[in-house]
Structure formats: C-alpha cells, structure tokens
Design a protein around this motif. Sequence first.
Motif, PDB file in Angstrom:
ATOM      1  N   VAL A 207       0.848  -1.228   0.007  1.00  0.00           N
ATOM      2  CA  VAL A 207      -0.032   0.090  -0.060  1.00  0.00           C
ATOM      3  C   VAL A 207       0.942   1.335   0.006  1.00  0.00           C
ATOM      4  O   VAL A 207       0.444   2.109  -0.815  1.00  0.00           O
ATOM      5  CB  VAL A 207      -0.866  -0.179   0.994  1.00  0.00           C
ATOM      6  N   ALA A 208       2.014   1.158   0.920  1.00  0.00           N
ATOM      7  CA  ALA A 208       2.813   2.148   0.690  1.00  0.00           C
ATOM      8  C   ALA A 208       3.407   2.711  -0.518  1.00  0.00           C
ATOM      9  O   ALA A 208       3.546   3.789  -0.832  1.00  0.00           O
ATOM     10  CB  ALA A 208       3.943   2.189   1.724  1.00  0.00           C
ATOM     11  N   LYS A 209       3.701   1.584  -1.435  1.00  0.00           N
ATOM     12  CA  LYS A 209       4.226   1.798  -2.744  1.00  0.00           C
ATOM     13  C   LYS A 209       3.167   2.418  -3.467  1.00  0.00           C
ATOM     14  O   LYS A 209       3.641   3.281  -4.594  1.00  0.00           O
ATOM     15  CB  LYS A 209       4.590   0.343  -3.110  1.00  0.00           C
ATOM     16  N   VAL A 210       1.859   2.085  -3.394  1.00  0.00           N
ATOM     17  CA  VAL A 210       1.117   2.834  -4.462  1.00  0.00           C
ATOM     18  C   VAL A 210       0.848   4.274  -4.017  1.00  0.00           C
ATOM     19  O   VAL A 210       0.493   5.078  -4.626  1.00  0.00           O
ATOM     20  CB  VAL A 210      -0.401   2.141  -4.389  1.00  0.00           C
TER      21      VAL A 210
ATOM     22  N   VAL B 187      -4.328   0.684   7.788  1.00  0.00           N
ATOM     23  CA  VAL B 187      -4.994  -0.571   8.477  1.00  0.00           C
ATOM     24  C   VAL B 187      -5.655  -1.623   7.579  1.00  0.00           C
ATOM     25  O   VAL B 187      -6.151  -1.221   6.798  1.00  0.00           O
ATOM     26  CB  VAL B 187      -6.095   0.085   9.399  1.00  0.00           C
ATOM     27  N   LEU B 188      -5.037  -2.874   7.598  1.00  0.00           N
ATOM     28  CA  LEU B 188      -5.849  -3.761   6.851  1.00  0.00           C
ATOM     29  C   LEU B 188      -6.840  -4.768   7.511  1.00  0.00           C
ATOM     30  O   LEU B 188      -6.567  -4.997   8.800  1.00  0.00           O
ATOM     31  CB  LEU B 188      -4.677  -4.764   6.442  1.00  0.00           C
ATOM     32  N   LYS B 189      -8.104  -4.822   7.076  1.00  0.00           N
ATOM     33  CA  LYS B 189      -9.135  -5.428   7.652  1.00  0.00           C
ATOM     34  C   LYS B 189      -9.510  -6.650   6.987  1.00  0.00           C
ATOM     35  O   LYS B 189     -10.333  -6.590   5.779  1.00  0.00           O
ATOM     36  CB  LYS B 189     -10.352  -4.325   8.014  1.00  0.00           C
ATOM     37  N   ALA B 190      -9.379  -7.858   7.210  1.00  0.00           N
ATOM     38  CA  ALA B 190      -9.457  -9.098   6.548  1.00  0.00           C
ATOM     39  C   ALA B 190     -10.712  -9.572   6.899  1.00  0.00           C
ATOM     40  O   ALA B 190     -11.004  -9.826   8.231  1.00  0.00           O
ATOM     41  CB  ALA B 190      -8.312  -9.885   6.753  1.00  0.00           C
ATOM     42  N   GLN B 191     -11.680  -9.913   6.017  1.00  0.00           N
ATOM     43  CA  GLN B 191     -12.994 -10.305   6.061  1.00  0.00           C
ATOM     44  C   GLN B 191     -13.359 -11.267   5.177  1.00  0.00           C
ATOM     45  O   GLN B 191     -13.227 -10.675   4.000  1.00  0.00           O
ATOM     46  CB  GLN B 191     -14.007  -9.173   6.244  1.00  0.00           C
TER      47      GLN B 191
ATOM     48  N   ASP C 226      -9.759  -5.228   3.222  1.00  0.00           N
ATOM     49  CA  ASP C 226     -10.050  -3.826   3.040  1.00  0.00           C
ATOM     50  C   ASP C 226      -8.893  -3.083   3.522  1.00  0.00           C
ATOM     51  O   ASP C 226      -8.391  -3.421   4.762  1.00  0.00           O
ATOM     52  CB  ASP C 226     -11.371  -3.672   3.774  1.00  0.00           C
ATOM     53  N   VAL C 227      -8.747  -2.062   2.954  1.00  0.00           N
ATOM     54  CA  VAL C 227      -7.751  -1.061   3.531  1.00  0.00           C
ATOM     55  C   VAL C 227      -8.162   0.514   3.994  1.00  0.00           C
ATOM     56  O   VAL C 227      -9.145   0.889   3.407  1.00  0.00           O
ATOM     57  CB  VAL C 227      -6.662  -0.635   2.301  1.00  0.00           C
ATOM     58  N   HIS C 228      -7.969   0.661   5.073  1.00  0.00           N
ATOM     59  CA  HIS C 228      -8.461   2.007   5.821  1.00  0.00           C
ATOM     60  C   HIS C 228      -7.219   2.718   6.196  1.00  0.00           C
ATOM     61  O   HIS C 228      -6.073   2.507   6.651  1.00  0.00           O
ATOM     62  CB  HIS C 228      -8.951   1.568   7.248  1.00  0.00           C
TER      63      HIS C 228
END
Lengths: 83, 133
Positions: B60-63, B78-82, B87-89
Amino acid sequence: MNDRIRHVIDQHAKLAISADSLGDQDDLYKAGMTSHASVGLMLGLEGEFDVEFPDRMLTRAVFQSVASIAAALSELAEGDLAA
Amino acid sequence: MGVRIGMDLVDIGEVREAYLTFGERYVERIAQPVERAWCLSRGGIEPAQVAMLFAGKEAVAKVLAPAEGDALPFSQIVLKAQAGVVDVHLEGEAAELAHRRGVTSVTVSVACAGESAVATALARTSNPTAGNR
C-alpha cells in the motif's frame, strides 16, 4: 554517536557490508537495507539511545544515512532537554 | 481514472528474528489492535501473519509513493481481513498522502508460502496520469 549508530546498523540493517565501510552520507537503502530491515534499525536505535521515534519522523529520509539518523537523534535529545 | 500497483515480498524468517529480538514492541509498531486481533483469531501472533501484514502495508505504501520526507507510519495503514477480502483503511498522514496522490480507493491481496509472504496493492486514482512513478 556515529560509532554507536554504525554498531546498531551492523546489528539490524542486514547489510551485506560493514557499516564501518559506509560514509556518514552514504545511502543505507542503496546499500541494501529493505523496508523491513529499516523497522529493525528503528527499534534497535530506540533501544540503544533510549528514545522513541514519533510518527512524524517515520520517513525514509530519517533512516537514510548515518548522518540523517544522527540528526534525528540529536533533535529527539534536544526535545527531551527542552521538556 | 488511473491505477497504481504496488507489490512487496517479505522474508518470514526476518520477521521471526525481529519478533524474537524486539518482542511486542515490534508487533505494536506494525499492527493496529484490530490487526493483532485478526492474528489472535487465527491462532496467535505468528511470524507468517505478521509478515503478510507487513507486506500488505508496504505494498500500500508503494502505491501511495511517499517522498523521502513524507511520514508514513504503518499504524496509519490498517488492513481489515473479512471473508477472504482485505479492506484498506487509511488514517492521518496516509490518508492525506492518498488525497494528494488522487487515490480514491485501495485494495490489497496477501499470501504466504514457505518462508515468503507476498502482497499486491491496487489503487484507483482520480487522475488518469497518476500511474506508478
């Protein structure tokens, strides 16, 4: 201070070369430090110098060289004295 | 609309070594409480899970492509796996950087096998010329 920084670099930055062979301004990322190794370097510096890097200092530039790390540590020390 | 792609590969052995060296202090600098809870729900804070988290955040930092002086604490990604979807917050400086880059959404996929964890992040941008630099 720079010798202590080099010692921490040798312990945690996972470079293929000794930090003694690096100049103060040499780029640690170009020398092979990964982003994950930079976290280890940060934690190692915190332990060695009894400081905590605040979020605003978590930049690539801060951990880029011996000189930039020394400048950041000096800034943190000055902040402690002023507190 | 444009897209950016970021990818990262992490050696699980290096994560294991860092965890053994620095303990909880290491995990706390990488993972938010919600992410640590995800690890715990999968049997504990294991190096492979921490490595996937790290790889996801670095992708994510790279994008987001921070400049050398841009602060980008991993605690603000913050990564939320469901149900198999991550999902990325983005918070704080990470959200501000995304705004500056014209990033409107980010998704990430993570996986691990053997001693490697890998992640790919895909960002949609409002600027069609805002591709990877």
